[in-house]
Write a protein that holds these residues in place. Structure first.
Motif, PDB file in Angstrom:
ATOM      1  N   ASP A  76       5.198   8.984  -4.577  1.00  0.00           N
ATOM      2  CA  ASP A  76       4.309   8.245  -3.679  1.00  0.00           C
ATOM      3  C   ASP A  76       5.072   7.870  -2.411  1.00  0.00           C
ATOM      4  O   ASP A  76       6.288   7.665  -2.439  1.00  0.00           O
ATOM      5  CB  ASP A  76       3.819   6.957  -4.345  1.00  0.00           C
ATOM      6  CG  ASP A  76       2.886   7.214  -5.517  1.00  0.00           C
ATOM      7  OD1 ASP A  76       2.467   8.372  -5.708  1.00  0.00           O
ATOM      8  OD2 ASP A  76       2.594   6.249  -6.252  1.00  0.00           O
ATOM      9  N   TYR A  77       4.337   7.746  -1.308  1.00  0.00           N
ATOM     10  CA  TYR A  77       4.956   7.302  -0.059  1.00  0.00           C
ATOM     11  C   TYR A  77       4.586   5.842   0.174  1.00  0.00           C
ATOM     12  O   TYR A  77       3.407   5.501   0.302  1.00  0.00           O
ATOM     13  CB  TYR A  77       4.513   8.149   1.132  1.00  0.00           C
ATOM     14  CG  TYR A  77       5.386   7.893   2.339  1.00  0.00           C
ATOM     15  CD1 TYR A  77       6.442   8.737   2.634  1.00  0.00           C
ATOM     16  CD2 TYR A  77       5.204   6.776   3.140  1.00  0.00           C
ATOM     17  CE1 TYR A  77       7.290   8.492   3.703  1.00  0.00           C
ATOM     18  CE2 TYR A  77       6.045   6.508   4.206  1.00  0.00           C
ATOM     19  CZ  TYR A  77       7.082   7.375   4.483  1.00  0.00           C
ATOM     20  OH  TYR A  77       7.925   7.121   5.534  1.00  0.00           O
ATOM     21  N   ILE A  78       5.592   4.980   0.216  1.00  0.00           N
ATOM     22  CA  ILE A  78       5.355   3.554   0.433  1.00  0.00           C
ATOM     23  C   ILE A  78       5.070   3.341   1.917  1.00  0.00           C
ATOM     24  O   ILE A  78       5.963   3.456   2.762  1.00  0.00           O
ATOM     25  CB  ILE A  78       6.563   2.716  -0.023  1.00  0.00           C
ATOM     26  CG1 ILE A  78       6.808   2.923  -1.533  1.00  0.00           C
ATOM     27  CG2 ILE A  78       6.342   1.241   0.287  1.00  0.00           C
ATOM     28  CD1 ILE A  78       8.090   2.264  -2.037  1.00  0.00           C
ATOM     29  N   ALA A  79       3.818   3.036   2.246  1.00  0.00           N
ATOM     30  CA  ALA A  79       3.398   2.896   3.639  1.00  0.00           C
ATOM     31  C   ALA A  79       3.561   1.460   4.140  1.00  0.00           C
ATOM     32  O   ALA A  79       3.988   1.238   5.268  1.00  0.00           O
ATOM     33  CB  ALA A  79       1.944   3.343   3.792  1.00  0.00           C
ATOM     34  N   PHE A  80       3.162   0.472   3.329  1.00  0.00           N
ATOM     35  CA  PHE A  80       3.273  -0.932   3.699  1.00  0.00           C
ATOM     36  C   PHE A  80       4.060  -1.646   2.613  1.00  0.00           C
ATOM     37  O   PHE A  80       3.722  -1.532   1.423  1.00  0.00           O
ATOM     38  CB  PHE A  80       1.905  -1.618   3.790  1.00  0.00           C
ATOM     39  CG  PHE A  80       0.897  -1.000   4.719  1.00  0.00           C
ATOM     40  CD1 PHE A  80       1.254  -0.066   5.679  1.00  0.00           C
ATOM     41  CD2 PHE A  80      -0.434  -1.374   4.634  1.00  0.00           C
ATOM     42  CE1 PHE A  80       0.305   0.494   6.522  1.00  0.00           C
ATOM     43  CE2 PHE A  80      -1.391  -0.829   5.474  1.00  0.00           C
ATOM     44  CZ  PHE A  80      -1.016   0.118   6.418  1.00  0.00           C
ATOM     45  N   ARG A  81       5.064  -2.423   2.999  1.00  0.00           N
ATOM     46  CA  ARG A  81       5.775  -3.225   2.009  1.00  0.00           C
ATOM     47  C   ARG A  81       6.111  -4.598   2.573  1.00  0.00           C
ATOM     48  O   ARG A  81       6.110  -4.829   3.781  1.00  0.00           O
ATOM     49  CB  ARG A  81       7.017  -2.514   1.488  1.00  0.00           C
ATOM     50  CG  ARG A  81       8.116  -2.194   2.485  1.00  0.00           C
ATOM     51  CD  ARG A  81       9.233  -1.431   1.773  1.00  0.00           C
ATOM     52  NE  ARG A  81      10.339  -1.071   2.639  1.00  0.00           N
ATOM     53  CZ  ARG A  81      11.454  -1.791   2.786  1.00  0.00           C
ATOM     54  NH1 ARG A  81      11.597  -2.943   2.126  1.00  0.00           N
ATOM     55  NH2 ARG A  81      12.428  -1.379   3.573  1.00  0.00           N
ATOM     56  N   LEU A  82       6.406  -5.522   1.667  1.00  0.00           N
ATOM     57  CA  LEU A  82       6.469  -6.937   2.014  1.00  0.00           C
ATOM     58  C   LEU A  82       7.589  -7.263   2.991  1.00  0.00           C
ATOM     59  O   LEU A  82       7.424  -8.147   3.842  1.00  0.00           O
ATOM     60  CB  LEU A  82       6.611  -7.774   0.742  1.00  0.00           C
ATOM     61  CG  LEU A  82       6.418  -9.283   0.890  1.00  0.00           C
ATOM     62  CD1 LEU A  82       4.995  -9.610   1.353  1.00  0.00           C
ATOM     63  CD2 LEU A  82       6.716  -9.998  -0.430  1.00  0.00           C
ATOM     64  N   GLY A 138       0.050  19.201   0.114  1.00  0.00           N
ATOM     65  CA  GLY A 138       1.362  19.712   0.503  1.00  0.00           C
ATOM     66  C   GLY A 138       2.500  18.874  -0.004  1.00  0.00           C
ATOM     67  O   GLY A 138       3.670  19.191   0.242  1.00  0.00           O
ATOM     68  N   GLY A 139       2.192  17.789  -0.712  1.00  0.00           N
ATOM     69  CA  GLY A 139       3.234  16.937  -1.281  1.00  0.00           C
ATOM     70  C   GLY A 139       3.883  16.028  -0.254  1.00  0.00           C
ATOM     71  O   GLY A 139       3.640  16.108   0.949  1.00  0.00           O
ATOM     72  N   ASN A 140       4.706  15.133  -0.766  1.00  0.00           N
ATOM     73  CA  ASN A 140       5.530  14.262   0.073  1.00  0.00           C
ATOM     74  C   ASN A 140       6.803  15.031   0.408  1.00  0.00           C
ATOM     75  O   ASN A 140       7.652  15.255  -0.448  1.00  0.00           O
ATOM     76  CB  ASN A 140       5.851  12.971  -0.688  1.00  0.00           C
ATOM     77  CG  ASN A 140       6.740  12.030   0.092  1.00  0.00           C
ATOM     78  OD1 ASN A 140       7.248  12.358   1.165  1.00  0.00           O
ATOM     79  ND2 ASN A 140       6.952  10.845  -0.455  1.00  0.00           N
ATOM     80  N   PHE A 146       0.846  -1.188   0.000  1.00  0.00           N
ATOM     81  CA  PHE A 146       0.000   0.000   0.000  1.00  0.00           C
ATOM     82  C   PHE A 146       0.876   1.230   0.000  1.00  0.00           C
ATOM     83  O   PHE A 146       1.849   1.312   0.756  1.00  0.00           O
ATOM     84  CB  PHE A 146      -0.913   0.020   1.226  1.00  0.00           C
ATOM     85  CG  PHE A 146      -1.878   1.169   1.251  1.00  0.00           C
ATOM     86  CD1 PHE A 146      -2.865   1.301   0.290  1.00  0.00           C
ATOM     87  CD2 PHE A 146      -1.790   2.140   2.243  1.00  0.00           C
ATOM     88  CE1 PHE A 146      -3.747   2.375   0.309  1.00  0.00           C
ATOM     89  CE2 PHE A 146      -2.678   3.215   2.279  1.00  0.00           C
ATOM     90  CZ  PHE A 146      -3.660   3.325   1.306  1.00  0.00           C
ATOM     91  N   ALA A 147       0.530   2.181  -0.866  1.00  0.00           N
ATOM     92  CA  ALA A 147       1.264   3.439  -0.949  1.00  0.00           C
ATOM     93  C   ALA A 147       0.278   4.593  -0.965  1.00  0.00           C
ATOM     94  O   ALA A 147      -0.825   4.484  -1.507  1.00  0.00           O
ATOM     95  CB  ALA A 147       2.144   3.475  -2.193  1.00  0.00           C
ATOM     96  N   VAL A 148       0.694   5.699  -0.379  1.00  0.00           N
ATOM     97  CA  VAL A 148      -0.104   6.928  -0.388  1.00  0.00           C
ATOM     98  C   VAL A 148       0.318   7.745  -1.595  1.00  0.00           C
ATOM     99  O   VAL A 148       1.502   7.996  -1.808  1.00  0.00           O
ATOM    100  CB  VAL A 148       0.098   7.712   0.918  1.00  0.00           C
ATOM    101  CG1 VAL A 148      -0.652   9.039   0.882  1.00  0.00           C
ATOM    102  CG2 VAL A 148      -0.362   6.863   2.097  1.00  0.00           C
ATOM    103  N   GLN A 149      -0.669   8.146  -2.380  1.00  0.00           N
ATOM    104  CA  GLN A 149      -0.394   8.723  -3.685  1.00  0.00           C
ATOM    105  C   GLN A 149      -0.108  10.225  -3.628  1.00  0.00           C
ATOM    106  O   GLN A 149      -0.832  10.985  -2.986  1.00  0.00           O
ATOM    107  CB  GLN A 149      -1.597   8.497  -4.610  1.00  0.00           C
ATOM    108  CG  GLN A 149      -2.007   7.051  -4.723  1.00  0.00           C
ATOM    109  CD  GLN A 149      -0.918   6.195  -5.301  1.00  0.00           C
ATOM    110  OE1 GLN A 149      -0.635   6.257  -6.487  1.00  0.00           O
ATOM    111  NE2 GLN A 149      -0.285   5.386  -4.473  1.00  0.00           N
ATOM    112  N   TYR A 150       0.946  10.612  -4.334  1.00  0.00           N
ATOM    113  CA  TYR A 150       1.228  12.021  -4.596  1.00  0.00           C
ATOM    114  C   TYR A 150       1.377  12.194  -6.105  1.00  0.00           C
ATOM    115  O   TYR A 150       1.348  11.222  -6.858  1.00  0.00           O
ATOM    116  CB  TYR A 150       2.476  12.480  -3.835  1.00  0.00           C
ATOM    117  CG  TYR A 150       2.258  12.572  -2.346  1.00  0.00           C
ATOM    118  CD1 TYR A 150       1.685  13.709  -1.783  1.00  0.00           C
ATOM    119  CD2 TYR A 150       2.601  11.518  -1.496  1.00  0.00           C
ATOM    120  CE1 TYR A 150       1.463  13.797  -0.410  1.00  0.00           C
ATOM    121  CE2 TYR A 150       2.374  11.601  -0.127  1.00  0.00           C
ATOM    122  CZ  TYR A 150       1.808  12.744   0.403  1.00  0.00           C
ATOM    123  OH  TYR A 150       1.587  12.831   1.757  1.00  0.00           O
ATOM    124  N   THR A 151       1.528  13.431  -6.552  1.00  0.00           N
ATOM    125  CA  THR A 151       1.515  13.694  -7.985  1.00  0.00           C
ATOM    126  C   THR A 151       2.353  14.926  -8.300  1.00  0.00           C
ATOM    127  O   THR A 151       2.586  15.771  -7.432  1.00  0.00           O
ATOM    128  CB  THR A 151       0.070  13.920  -8.483  1.00  0.00           C
ATOM    129  OG1 THR A 151       0.077  14.355  -9.842  1.00  0.00           O
ATOM    130  CG2 THR A 151      -0.643  14.975  -7.658  1.00  0.00           C
TER     131      THR A 151
END
Length: 558
Positions: A431-437, A292-294, A279-284
């Protein structure tokens, strides 16, 4: 075209927040007018198909108030064993636990208010969903499940930070000054209920064009972390670790995620959508839809831009020099570097000249002057001491550990953002990677270790460690059951997850926050006390409640 909605709202005293000022995902933004209650949002707009969709997007936007933000980073990076403050003057008291970190602190208030904005919006979306037409029942159930995931997430963060808070699970229909603090067991019961209800209605994988939506494995990952955390809290139950284990196993086995072969690729810019991301939080890059961006790209960088041969650019970043790795991180976490690649893939070790010329040396006095052409190496940080004679042979400055200061130190690579429009832009686009394997594997190992399943835990830790090995070194990096301790798990999570907004929560979960900060963070050691395992309740929240501190008590010590 970005739409604008006018969500009319009053102050919701029980949550200390306004429903407004939310950015609705990538769909729209919201301006706020006072004097009407939350249930008056665009009259019945949330009951329409477009209003329902915009409301769901508004709930997603609350994640952008935490991941990649200054407040989210300061609350999880500062005041730990892995980072101390660099020379940047902002918010040092969060690292040092000094008097400025109190109930009046801006971050304390912002985190509270902004998460409650997301929760209140989630409550409205959930309550009104039954009246929405023009959308299939299955899709409606999926969207409500996504919203319940985010509501659970927000309450989980609030519970870890503040303890029991005001637990509100229905839409606020009128202003009120009545609020109470739920118990921690009540908080966990509500969080778990939301996630258990969400999981069956979430998709196993986001559909094409829907990347960034909450999925079933994301909810299982979060629920596993909830149980892992609950297991060491006052709400603990005997089967918490076993429940966490089952959830983590499902995430690993059932959805096709895989660890990338190269650790450096996990956070490589342009590769944020990869097989390890749950799961990642999306920025653009679009400033109209990026909030406010990442901002993580600025905080972990050293002051390279005033050094010989260098000036600030987008590639190397805007250096706030806020977070400096502790000696524990550099000397005890990242060991065995000829076998484990993560030190050199975590920290930036070379800088190339973008300002040619001849300069007097600064930190490396093994030579008096250095001369650079465009693209020449200007700074090399080997991560170990090097004799003056050896450094003198090199036509650039060599930065060794004895030369580190609060301005010049190893810079974290993970969040560097070369995609910003110019060198001063604060609003990052990644994008901010919130959850990773890899985190899932390590939490699975922790849950198994806590149950005495040491061999299973070792195998899962070795999965992560083999990926981290230099080519041909996988056999050397593996550990044996005799080597596995909680101390090793603490170190391994630091090696793998440094700078990813987890450490303060990890230390609290393990019950060692005060102990390890005293041992490894010299700036915080004189001040941290047992009560610092909770943050202060914002004073403006207490002041809004009828009965003030009697009705809504402050956390001890503040």
């Amino acid at each position: 075209m970005k739409k604008k909605l006018n969500f009319k709202s009053s102050r919701v005293l029980k949550t200390g927040a306004l429903i407004g000022a939310l950015f609705m995902g990538q769909a729209c933004s919201v301006s706020v007018l006072d004097e009407e209650v939350v249930s008056g949002i665009g009259n019945n707009y949330l009951n329409t198909t477009s209003g329902f969709n915009d409301g769901v997007n508004a709930v997603y936007s609350s994640l952008r108030n935490w991941y990649g933000t200054e407040r989210g980073n300061n609350f999880t990076i500062f005041g730990t064993d892995t980072y101390q403050n660099g020379a940047d003057g902002s918010h040092k008291f969060i690292n040092t636990y000094e008097g400025g970190f109190d109930a009046q602190s801006s971050h304390v208030r912002e985190v509270w208010d902004l998460f409650y904005q997301g929760i209140n919006t989630a409550n409205a979306v959930i309550d009104r969903s039954a009246n929405v037409t023009g959308i299939s029942d299955n899709l409606k159930k999926q969207r409500v499940a996504e919203v319940k995931f985010i509501r659970a997430h927000n309450y989980f963060i609030l519970t870890q930070l503040y303890g029991g808070v005001d637990l509100r699970l229905t839409e606020t229909n009128e202003p009120t000054k009545v609020a109470t603090r739920a118990t921690v067991p009540q908080m966990y019961a509500a969080i778990i209920k939301d996630l258990e209800e969400a999981i069956p209605n979430l998709e196993a994988k986001a559909r094409s064009g829907d990347y960034g939506r909450v999925t079933r494995p994301a909810a299982q990952h979060l629920l596993g972390k909830v149980y892992l955390t609950k297991a060491t809290s006052e709400a603990k139950a005997a089967d918490d670790f076993a429940k966490a284990e089952a959830l983590f196993k499902s995430v690993i086995k059932d959805y096709g995620f895989r660890l990338l072969p190269n650790f450096a690729d996990v956070h490589r810019q342009g590769n944020e959508k990869n097989d390890e991301v749950i799961f990642a939080v999306q920025y653009t890059a679009d400033p109209l839809t990026n909030d406010g961006g990442n901002n993580s790209h600025v905080f972990f960088l050293m002051e390279y831009d005033v050094l010989p041969g260098m000036q600030r650019d987008t590639e190397n970043g805007r250096p706030f020099k806020r977070y400096m790795p502790t000696k524990y991180t550099l000397n005890e976490v990242f060991v065995n570097r000829t076998v484990d690649s993560r030190y050199y893939k975590t920290f930036k070790d070379v800088y190339y000249s973008n300002k040619p010329g001849t300069y007097n040396t600064t930190f490396d006095k093994s030579k008096a002057k250095v001369t650079f052409a465009l693209g020449d190496t200007t700074i090399f940080d080997p991560g170990f001491e090097m004799s003056a004679a050896e450094r003198a042979k090199r036509p650039y400055q060599v930065l060794t550990p004895s030369m580190y200061t609060e301005r010049v130190f190893p810079a974290l690579r993970k969040h560097i953002d070369g995609g910003r429009a110019d060198r001063t832009q604060f609003e990052g686009v990644r994008d901010y990677i919130a959850f990773r394997l890899a985190d899932t594997y390590l939490m699975l190992a922790e849950a198994q270790f806590k149950q005495g399943k040491v061999a299973d835990a070792v195998e899962n830790i070795n999965v992560v460690r083999r990926r981290a090995a230099w080519p041909g070194k996988a056999g050397e990096i593996e550990i044996t059951p005799a080597q596995l301790t909680m101390e090793f798990i603490m170190d391994e999570r630091a090696r793998e997850l440094l700078g990813e907004q987890m450490r303060w929560f990890d230390l609290k979960r393990w019950g060692v926050l005060v102990e390890r900060v005293k041992k490894y963070n010299p700036q915080a050691e004189p001040n941290i006390k047992a009560y610092h395992v909770l943050r202060p309740i914002p004073q403006n929240q207490i002041d809004r409640v009828e009965g003030n501190n009697t009705a809504f008590p402050q956390n001890p010590g503040y």
